[in-house]
Scaffold this motif. Structure first.
Motif, PDB file in Angstrom:
ATOM      1  N   TRP A   1       0.833  -1.212   0.000  1.00 17.81           N
ATOM      2  CA  TRP A   1       0.000   0.000   0.000  1.00 17.81           C
ATOM      3  C   TRP A   1       0.860   1.251   0.000  1.00 17.81           C
ATOM      4  N   LEU A   2       1.906   1.250   0.801  1.00 15.91           N
ATOM      5  CA  LEU A   2       2.800   2.411   0.850  1.00 15.91           C
ATOM      6  C   LEU A   2       3.546   2.566  -0.475  1.00 15.91           C
ATOM      7  N   THR A   3       4.007   1.459  -1.028  1.00 13.02           N
ATOM      8  CA  THR A   3       4.723   1.511  -2.300  1.00 13.02           C
ATOM      9  C   THR A   3       3.821   2.034  -3.414  1.00 13.02           C
ATOM     10  N   ALA A   4       2.580   1.551  -3.460  1.00 14.46           N
ATOM     11  CA  ALA A   4       1.641   2.014  -4.487  1.00 14.46           C
ATOM     12  C   ALA A   4       1.304   3.492  -4.299  1.00 14.46           C
ATOM     13  N   THR A   5       1.136   3.913  -3.050  1.00  9.94           N
ATOM     14  CA  THR A   5       0.822   5.316  -2.772  1.00  9.94           C
ATOM     15  C   THR A   5       1.983   6.222  -3.174  1.00  9.94           C
ATOM     16  N   LEU A   6       3.202   5.823  -2.851  1.00  6.61           N
ATOM     17  CA  LEU A   6       4.369   6.609  -3.241  1.00  6.61           C
ATOM     18  C   LEU A   6       4.525   6.655  -4.761  1.00  6.61           C
ATOM     19  N   SER A   7       4.240   5.540  -5.421  1.00 13.29           N
ATOM     20  CA  SER A   7       4.313   5.494  -6.877  1.00 13.29           C
ATOM     21  C   SER A   7       3.282   6.433  -7.496  1.00 13.29           C
ATOM     22  N   LEU A   8       2.066   6.419  -6.966  1.00 12.58           N
ATOM     23  CA  LEU A   8       1.015   7.309  -7.460  1.00 12.58           C
ATOM     24  C   LEU A   8       1.374   8.770  -7.198  1.00 12.58           C
ATOM     25  N   ALA A   9       1.927   9.046  -6.023  1.00 11.21           N
ATOM     26  CA  ALA A   9       2.321  10.422  -5.699  1.00 11.21           C
ATOM     27  C   ALA A   9       3.431  10.908  -6.624  1.00 11.21           C
ATOM     28  N   ALA A  10       4.399  10.060  -6.903  1.00  7.64           N
ATOM     29  CA  ALA A  10       5.495  10.442  -7.799  1.00  7.64           C
ATOM     30  C   ALA A  10       4.974  10.688  -9.212  1.00  7.64           C
ATOM     31  N   GLY A  11       4.105   9.802  -9.700  1.00  2.97           N
ATOM     32  CA  GLY A  11       3.526   9.984 -11.030  1.00  2.97           C
ATOM     33  C   GLY A  11       2.685  11.248 -11.112  1.00  2.97           C
ATOM     34  N   SER A  12       1.913  11.520 -10.066  1.00  9.54           N
ATOM     35  CA  SER A  12       1.092  12.739 -10.035  1.00  9.54           C
ATOM     36  C   SER A  12       1.966  13.987 -10.030  1.00  9.54           C
ATOM     37  N   ALA A  13       3.045  13.969  -9.258  1.00 11.51           N
ATOM     38  CA  ALA A  13       3.952  15.118  -9.210  1.00 11.51           C
ATOM     39  C   ALA A  13       4.599  15.355 -10.579  1.00 11.51           C
ATOM     40  N   ILE A  14       5.003  14.274 -11.228  1.00  8.00           N
ATOM     41  CA  ILE A  14       5.616  14.403 -12.552  1.00  8.00           C
ATOM     42  C   ILE A  14       4.623  15.010 -13.540  1.00  8.00           C
ATOM     43  N   MET A  15       3.359  14.560 -13.505  1.00  6.69           N
ATOM     44  CA  MET A  15       2.354  15.112 -14.422  1.00  6.69           C
ATOM     45  C   MET A  15       2.048  16.563 -14.098  1.00  6.69           C
ATOM     46  N   LEU A  16       1.937  16.903 -12.817  1.00  7.76           N
ATOM     47  CA  LEU A  16       1.658  18.296 -12.455  1.00  7.76           C
ATOM     48  C   LEU A  16       2.784  19.220 -12.914  1.00  7.76           C
ATOM     49  N   ILE A  17       4.016  18.767 -12.759  1.00 12.10           N
ATOM     50  CA  ILE A  17       5.157  19.571 -13.209  1.00 12.10           C
ATOM     51  C   ILE A  17       5.144  19.709 -14.729  1.00 12.10           C
ATOM     52  N   SER A  18       4.849  18.609 -15.427  1.00 14.86           N
ATOM     53  CA  SER A  18       4.826  18.686 -16.900  1.00 14.86           C
ATOM     54  C   SER A  18       3.687  19.560 -17.395  1.00 14.86           C
ATOM     55  N   TRP A  19       2.555  19.585 -16.692  1.00 16.86           N
ATOM     56  CA  TRP A  19       1.461  20.477 -17.075  1.00 16.86           C
ATOM     57  C   TRP A  19       1.815  21.924 -16.773  1.00 16.86           C
ATOM     58  N   ALA A  20       2.474  22.159 -15.631  1.00 16.57           N
ATOM     59  CA  ALA A  20       2.827  23.528 -15.246  1.00 16.57           C
ATOM     60  C   ALA A  20       3.880  24.127 -16.188  1.00 16.57           C
ATOM     61  N   THR A  21       4.798  23.285 -16.652  1.00 10.48           N
ATOM     62  CA  THR A  21       5.859  23.778 -17.538  1.00 10.48           C
ATOM     63  C   THR A  21       5.484  23.661 -19.016  1.00 10.48           C
ATOM     64  N   LYS A  22       4.255  23.227 -19.295  1.00 14.09           N
ATOM     65  CA  LYS A  22       3.723  23.100 -20.657  1.00 14.09           C
ATOM     66  C   LYS A  22       4.465  22.058 -21.497  1.00 14.09           C
ATOM     67  N   VAL A  23       5.114  21.101 -20.832  1.00 12.07           N
ATOM     68  CA  VAL A  23       5.741  20.000 -21.553  1.00 12.07           C
ATOM     69  C   VAL A  23       4.647  19.112 -22.147  1.00 12.07           C
ATOM     70  N   ALA A  24       3.575  18.913 -21.387  1.00 13.01           N
ATOM     71  CA  ALA A  24       2.405  18.166 -21.857  1.00 13.01           C
ATOM     72  C   ALA A  24       1.174  19.044 -21.653  1.00 13.01           C
ATOM     73  N   GLU A  25       0.205  18.861 -22.528  1.00 13.83           N
ATOM     74  CA  GLU A  25      -1.014  19.657 -22.436  1.00 13.83           C
ATOM     75  C   GLU A  25      -1.927  19.059 -21.362  1.00 13.83           C
ATOM     76  N   ALA A  26      -2.408  19.903 -20.467  1.00 16.86           N
ATOM     77  CA  ALA A  26      -3.318  19.448 -19.420  1.00 16.86           C
ATOM     78  C   ALA A  26      -4.669  19.088 -20.035  1.00 16.86           C
ATOM     79  N   PRO A  27      -5.307  18.043 -19.525  1.00 17.43           N
ATOM     80  CA  PRO A  27      -6.608  17.666 -20.077  1.00 17.43           C
ATOM     81  C   PRO A  27      -7.672  18.696 -19.724  1.00 17.43           C
ATOM     82  N   ASN A  28      -8.621  18.864 -20.627  1.00 18.05           N
ATOM     83  CA  ASN A  28      -9.734  19.779 -20.381  1.00 18.05           C
ATOM     84  C   ASN A  28     -10.864  19.000 -19.724  1.00 18.05           C
ATOM     85  N   THR A  29     -11.151  19.304 -18.477  1.00 22.39           N
ATOM     86  CA  THR A  29     -12.236  18.647 -17.766  1.00 22.39           C
ATOM     87  C   THR A  29     -13.199  19.700 -17.252  1.00 22.39           C
TER      88      THR A  29
END
Length: 113
Positions: free
Chosen positions: A60-88
Motif C-alpha cells: 500500500w505504501l509503495t503504491a501510494t508513493l508510486s502514485l504520488a510520484a507519477g502525479s507530481a511528474i504530471m503536475l510539473i509537466s502540465w505547469a511547464t507546458k511539456v504536456a497539455e493538461a486535459p480539459n475537464t
C-alpha cells in the motif's frame, strides 16, 4: 461505353479508396506500436515492482508513493507546458461518481464475505 470523364472519375475514386486504405493501415500499425510499447513497459514495471516488494514488503505504501510520484511528474509537466493538461469540467467529474460508488460496494462486499 464509358466516356473519358467517367473513366477519369472512376480512376480517381479507386485511387482515393487506396489512399484511405493506406491511411487506415497506418493508423492500425501506430495503435499496434502503442499497445506493444505499453505491454513492454507494463511487464518491466511489474518485474521491478515485484523486486521492490521483495525488499520493502509494504504494497500500500509503495503504491501510494508510486502514485504520488507519477502525479507530481504530471503536475510539473502540465505547469511547464511539456504536456497539455486535459480539459475537464464538472460534468466529467460527475460522470466518474457512479464508478467510484460501484468500486466501494465491490470492495465492501469482499471484506464482509
Amino acid at each position: 461505353m464509358m466516356s473519358t470523364d467517367d473513366r477519369v472519375g472512376a480512376y480517381e475514386a479507386d485511387r482515393s479508396d487506396g489512399v484511405e486504405k493506406i491511411e487506415a493501415t497506418k493508423r492500425v500499425k501506430i495503435v499496434g506500436v502503442y499497445f506493444a510499447t505499453w505491454l513492454f513497459f507494463n511487464v518491466i514495471f511489474n518485474i521491478y515492482y515485484k523486486k521492490v516488494l521483495n525488499v520493502f514488503p509494504y504494497p500500500w505504501l509503495t503504491a501510494t508513493l508510486s502514485l504520488a510520484a507519477g502525479s507530481a511528474i504530471m503536475l510539473i509537466s502540465w505547469a511547464t507546458k511539456v504536456a497539455e493538461a486535459p480539459n475537464t469540467d464538472l460534468e466529467f467529474w460527475k460522470s466518474l461518481f457512479p464508478i467510484r460508488s460501484i468500486s466501494k460496494c465491490l470492495v465492501g462486499d469482499r471484506h464482509f464475505s
